[in-house]
Structure formats: structure tokens, C-alpha cells
Design an enzyme around this catalytic site. Structure first.
Site, mmCIF file in Angstrom:
data_model
loop_
_atom_site.group_PDB
_atom_site.id
_atom_site.type_symbol
_atom_site.label_atom_id
_atom_site.label_comp_id
_atom_site.label_asym_id
_atom_site.label_seq_id
_atom_site.Cartn_x
_atom_site.Cartn_y
_atom_site.Cartn_z
ATOM 1 N N CYS A 98 0.798 -1.216 0.000
ATOM 2 C CA CYS A 98 0.000 0.000 0.000
ATOM 3 C C CYS A 98 0.844 1.285 0.000
ATOM 4 O O CYS A 98 1.444 1.599 -1.010
ATOM 5 C CB CYS A 98 -0.983 -0.045 1.163
ATOM 6 S SG CYS A 98 -2.456 0.925 0.858
ATOM 7 N N ARG A 135 -12.951 6.195 -0.954
ATOM 8 C CA ARG A 135 -11.767 5.365 -0.757
ATOM 9 C C ARG A 135 -12.035 3.968 -1.301
ATOM 10 O O ARG A 135 -13.197 3.536 -1.417
ATOM 11 C CB ARG A 135 -11.410 5.274 0.739
ATOM 12 C CG ARG A 135 -10.849 6.544 1.325
ATOM 13 C CD ARG A 135 -10.474 6.361 2.802
ATOM 14 N NE ARG A 135 -9.318 5.472 2.972
ATOM 15 C CZ ARG A 135 -8.049 5.843 2.854
ATOM 16 N NH1 ARG A 135 -7.777 7.089 2.513
ATOM 17 N NH2 ARG A 135 -7.053 4.993 3.046
ATOM 18 N N HIS A 212 -4.007 -5.699 2.332
ATOM 19 C CA HIS A 212 -3.767 -5.862 3.761
ATOM 20 C C HIS A 212 -4.429 -7.179 4.171
ATOM 21 O O HIS A 212 -4.948 -7.913 3.334
ATOM 22 C CB HIS A 212 -4.405 -4.704 4.548
ATOM 23 C CG HIS A 212 -3.849 -3.369 4.195
ATOM 24 N ND1 HIS A 212 -2.543 -3.007 4.444
ATOM 25 C CD2 HIS A 212 -4.431 -2.306 3.580
ATOM 26 C CE1 HIS A 212 -2.348 -1.766 4.020
ATOM 27 N NE2 HIS A 212 -3.467 -1.321 3.487
HETATM 28 N N1 GLN Z 1 -2.282 6.910 2.557
HETATM 29 C C1 GLN Z 1 -2.338 6.112 1.330
HETATM 30 C C2 GLN Z 1 -3.744 6.142 0.701
HETATM 31 O O1 GLN Z 1 -4.684 6.533 1.343
HETATM 32 C C3 GLN Z 1 -1.950 4.670 1.628
HETATM 33 C C4 GLN Z 1 -2.940 3.960 2.541
HETATM 34 C C5 GLN Z 1 -2.423 2.618 3.039
HETATM 35 O O2 GLN Z 1 -1.212 2.415 3.170
HETATM 36 N N2 GLN Z 1 -3.376 1.708 3.349
HETATM 37 O O3 GLN Z 1 -3.901 5.722 -0.440
#
Ligand code: GLN
Length: 255
Positions: A98, A135, A212
Site C-alpha cells: 500500500c 476510498r 492488507h
Molecule cells: N495513505 C495512502 C492512501 O490513502 C496509503 C494507505 C495505506 O497504506 N493503506 O492511499
């Protein structure tokens, strides 16, 4: 049998989503096979303090919020880039999850518009479109790219037909450069950008991914692949996989 020496980058800053569980899974799956495993925590600052860099045979870096990425990207670029560039060029293995996957690309444009220059070692860039775009959150299932799943080492440890499952939570949307190889193709969920069906990236023997879960807890075949590949072993002694198979069977109901 030689030792798995894991270089774990920025454990304290990039571990919002439990990604340190990946290192725990690697360590546990080595221990169950009497393979020696050691973890070297690599934080901010000059790498000269680490005498055993050349012995590292698996690099790991996790995910985190924009603020954490901002807190390390300068150090990542100035202090770590040369080592990681040589490391990838030498064909060694790595897993970047990520936020770290994003910083391995050309740049990450954060939610507030700040552009964080990346290492440019993964041919991709990432844009967070702010609050205008939801998101990318939820369960995700994908089919690993045959570029990786056709590797005999992967075939020798895979018992799930090249599938991979996990959880994703990112605002950034990653776009691979033409010719870049995705890690996988999404069969459920968002993946890199909710548009082109790709997930993650493969560069050499390094994987970038949004999974994840932690990804290696949910996909022990991938953990075993990374262990075997890192140690130049054709395969590993099999471990009981009942719980994993059950979770995969359940994941097939994802619609
Ligand atoms: N901050 C980054 C985003 O929002 C990565 C998020 C993460 O590592 N899960 O895309």
C-alpha cells in the site's frame, strides 16, 4: 539451510493496518520448518549503521496514512534509494504494501495535493483524488499474474490455484506505466484504481500490492513462495492448510 534475514523498513511509521503481521507470519512459517529467521528493523537515517545490509534477502515495508508517508518519504528517497535500487537489481525478493508500494513508484499525490516524489523503481504513479472519490475499501480477491504463478517455485508451494485474498483501504489510485506487470488481476474489489482491473505490480522478484489482511496471513502460499525464493529453495516442507482452504472456499461467495 541458510537464514532468512528480513529487512523491515519503517516499522513504527508504516504499520497502521497491521502489516507487521506479515513479518510475524514469515518468521512463524520459518520456525515451523526449523529455518532460521531474523528481522533487522531499518528506520530513518543513514544505512551505514547497519552492518549486515548485504545479508538481507527479503525486504518488507508496510502501509500507512498520508501523514506517515510524508514523515518518511524524504528519508526513503535520500537515505534508502541507492540500497533498494541495487537490491532490486540483484534479483532479491521484496514485499511493499500500500503506502510503501505507492512510494516505490514515480510519485504519490496525496489527498491534500502534496506530491511526494517516489523512488521511481516501480513504474507507476498514484493519485489521491481527495474527498471527491470514495476510498477503495473492502474485501478483495484476485488472480495472481501468470508471470509469477508460472514460476516453478510458486507452483511448488501454491495450493489455491494462484488466487489471493485480502482487505484494501486506500484513497490513492495507482496507474501502472505501459508494459509494467501487475501483481494480479482483480476478481472482486478495487485493486490499483477501480478502473483497469489490475492489482499491484511485479518488478524483478519484488511485489507491490494494496492487500492488507495481513496479506501473508491470508495467503500462506505467497508467504512460502517469498521464503523459498529468498532462500533459493525449489520448495518448502508442506504445513497444514485446512484453515486457509476454508477461508478461500468462503471467499468464493464474495459477489
Ligand atoms: N495513505 C495512502 C492512501 O490513502 C496509503 C494507505 C495505506 O497504506 N493503506 O492511499
Amino acid at each position: 539451510m541458510n537464514k532468512l534475514l528480513i529487512g523491515y523498513l519503517y516499522k513504527d511509521e508504516l504499520n497502521l493496518y497491521g502489516d507487521n503481521g506479515n513479518v510475524e507470519v514469515l518468521s512463524a512459517r520459518c520456525a515451523r520448518r526449523d529455518i532460521e529467521c531474523e528481522i533487522v528493523l531499518i528506520s530513518k537515517g543513514n544505512l551505514s549503521a547497519y552492518a549486515r545490509l548485504s545479508e538481507i534477502n527479503l525486504l518488507f515495508m508496510g502501509g500507512g496514512p498520508d501523514s506517515s508517508q510524508k514523515s518518511i518519504y524524504g528519508d526513503f528517497l535520500e537515505e534508502k534509494e541507492p540500497f533498494i535500487r541495487d537490491y532490486i537489481a540483484s534479483g532479491k525478493t521484496g514485499l511493499f504494501v500500500c503506502g510503501s508500494y505507492q512510494l516505490m513508484g514515480d510519485y504519490y499525490r496525496a489527498a491534500d495535493g502534496a506530491e511526494l516524489k517516489g523512488l521511481g523503481l516501480f513504474k507507476a504513479h498514484t493519485i489521491h483524488f481527495g474527498k471527491n472519490r470514495p476510498r477503495c475499501i473492502g474485501n478483495v480477491r484476485a488472480k495472481i499474474n501468470s508471470k509469477l504463478s508460472s514460476d516453478q517455485v510458486f507452483k511448488n508451494v501454491d495450493f489455491l490455484g494462484g488466487a489471493v485474498i485480502g482487505f484494501e483501504n486506500h484513497g490513492g489510485r495507482t496507474y501502472l506505466d505501459a508494459g509494467a506487470a501487475p501483481f494480479a488481476h482483480v476478481t472482486y474489489g478495487h485493486g490499483n484504481n477501480s478502473e483497469d482491473g489490475t492489482e499491484g505490480i511485479i518488478v524483478g522478484n519484488c511485489i507491490g500490492t494494496y492487500f492488507h489482511g495481513p496479506i501473508l496471513a491470508k495467503n500462506p502460499h505467497l508467504a512460502d513462495y517469498l521464503i523459498a525464493k529468498s532462500l533459493n529453495l525449489p520448495e518448502l516442507p508442506k504445513l497444514n492448510a485446512g484453515l486457509t482452504v476454508a477461508s478461500y472456499t468462503a471467499s468464493k461467495k464474495l459477489r
